[in-house]
Design a protein around this motif. Structure first.
Motif, PDB file in Angstrom:
ATOM      1  N   GLU A 150       0.842  -1.320  -0.078  1.00 53.37           N
ATOM      2  CA  GLU A 150       0.140  -0.042  -0.120  1.00 53.37           C
ATOM      3  C   GLU A 150       1.052   1.174   0.064  1.00 53.37           C
ATOM      4  O   GLU A 150       0.541   2.257  -0.869  1.00 53.37           O
ATOM      5  N   ILE A 151       1.853   1.100   0.956  1.00 56.12           N
ATOM      6  CA  ILE A 151       2.810   2.242   0.862  1.00 56.12           C
ATOM      7  C   ILE A 151       3.497   2.532  -0.426  1.00 56.12           C
ATOM      8  O   ILE A 151       3.678   3.762  -0.707  1.00 56.12           O
ATOM      9  N   LEU A 152       4.053   1.614  -1.289  1.00 54.59           N
ATOM     10  CA  LEU A 152       4.762   1.691  -2.166  1.00 54.59           C
ATOM     11  C   LEU A 152       3.837   2.219  -3.433  1.00 54.59           C
ATOM     12  O   LEU A 152       4.385   3.366  -4.238  1.00 54.59           O
ATOM     13  N   PHE A 153       2.749   1.825  -3.520  1.00 58.01           N
ATOM     14  CA  PHE A 153       1.572   2.023  -4.517  1.00 58.01           C
ATOM     15  C   PHE A 153       1.345   3.654  -4.568  1.00 58.01           C
ATOM     16  O   PHE A 153       1.234   4.391  -5.187  1.00 58.01           O
ATOM     17  N   GLY A 154       0.899   3.883  -3.214  1.00 58.31           N
ATOM     18  CA  GLY A 154       0.810   5.285  -3.049  1.00 58.31           C
ATOM     19  C   GLY A 154       1.869   6.248  -2.899  1.00 58.31           C
ATOM     20  O   GLY A 154       1.563   7.265  -3.290  1.00 58.31           O
ATOM     21  N   LEU A 155       3.079   5.720  -2.685  1.00 58.74           N
ATOM     22  CA  LEU A 155       4.187   6.667  -2.968  1.00 58.74           C
ATOM     23  C   LEU A 155       4.563   6.941  -4.227  1.00 58.74           C
ATOM     24  O   LEU A 155       4.743   8.062  -4.571  1.00 58.74           O
ATOM     25  N   VAL A 156       4.144   5.907  -5.224  1.00 56.76           N
ATOM     26  CA  VAL A 156       4.417   6.179  -6.621  1.00 56.76           C
ATOM     27  C   VAL A 156       3.200   6.914  -7.275  1.00 56.76           C
ATOM     28  O   VAL A 156       3.700   8.065  -8.005  1.00 56.76           O
ATOM     29  N   THR A 157       2.015   6.716  -6.799  1.00 56.77           N
ATOM     30  CA  THR A 157       1.089   7.304  -7.426  1.00 56.77           C
ATOM     31  C   THR A 157       0.765   9.016  -6.801  1.00 56.77           C
ATOM     32  O   THR A 157       0.743   9.976  -7.680  1.00 56.77           O
TER      33      THR A 157
END
Length: 239
Positions: free
Chosen positions: A49-56
């Motif tokens: 969740e953190i990585l996807f949120g960070l990228v977006t």
């Protein structure tokens, strides 16, 4: 970190609080080992969740800053919306996002994106706006258009500000995911914390929190490594 752990352990030894109030570091380590089978799968969910949120969040923040840099008049319209989005309490919008996007990954990714978006967009746009006016005059003298000036002068000049935004984003990235999991989730470290808190298993809650802190530290180190790659010409004092 060593000093903080030493102070924590000293407080536990001197004051001897009940373990459910403040467990010692040894209890937290034992809980981390004992519950590792439950913690690591949930840690992977939270990290995803953190990585996807960070990228977006980074992509949205960079795109917004570039748009405002390319169309200066748009910043007067976009900036108030960005500020309003950032000023809304996280806990206030989390239930709505869970209602809209469900209890799965989507709502947590959106929550992390909202939190990460502001520092990236704000820092990068500020860097673009603070480009040396002499360089801008030079670009106009040579007949460079708005797009070329932005791409060849303003964006490179704003990279240090972007790196600052990335560092801030890396530090706050876990907040959105954890808050979203507190509001409603079927897995994740936030859910582990909620269950441990309800059962007064403070050592397990601290163990899950230690994993979240480790994620934030690793993300911050990754942001520093990215800074070394993007800005090799800057020394440490400039950063």
């Amino acid at each position: 970190m060593v000093a903080l752990v030493a102070i924590w352990w000293s407080v536990v030894l001197v004051l001897a609080p009940e373990p459910f109030l403040l467990p010692g570091p040894d209890r937290v380590v034992l809980a981390l080992i004992r519950r590792w089978g439950d913690l690591w799968p949930n840690a992977l969910v939270t990290l995803t969740e953190i990585l996807f949120g960070l990228v977006t969040g980074i992509l949205a923040g960079v795109a917004t800053a570039l748009f405002m840099g390319y169309v200066p008049a748009a910043s007067r319209v976009v900036t108030p919306f960005v500020v309003v989005l950032q000023s809304m309490p996280v806990f206030a919008i989390a239930p709505v996002l869970v209602l809209w996007f469900g209890f799965g990954l989507a709502s947590k990714i959106v929550m992390a994106t909202v939190i990460i978006f502001f520092p990236v967009a704000s820092a990068f746009h500020d860097g673009i706006e603070r480009t040396d006016p002499g360089l801008l005059d030079l670009a106009r003298l040579y007949g460079a258009g708005r797009a070329r000036t932005l791409a060849l002068i303003q964006v490179p000049a704003a990279l240090p500000a972007l790196v600052t935004g990335l560092r801030m984003a890396a530090a706050v990235a876990p907040i959105g995911a954890i808050v979203g999991e507190w509001v409603g989730a079927s897995s994740g470290l936030g859910l582990i914390m909620m269950h441990a808190n309800a059962r007064m298993q403070t050592d397990v809650m601290f163990a899950a929190l230690a994993l979240v802190v480790a994620m934030a530290v690793v993300l911050r180190l990754a942001a520093d490594l990215l800074a070394d790659r993007l800005l090799p010409w800057l020394d440490e004092t400039d950063r």
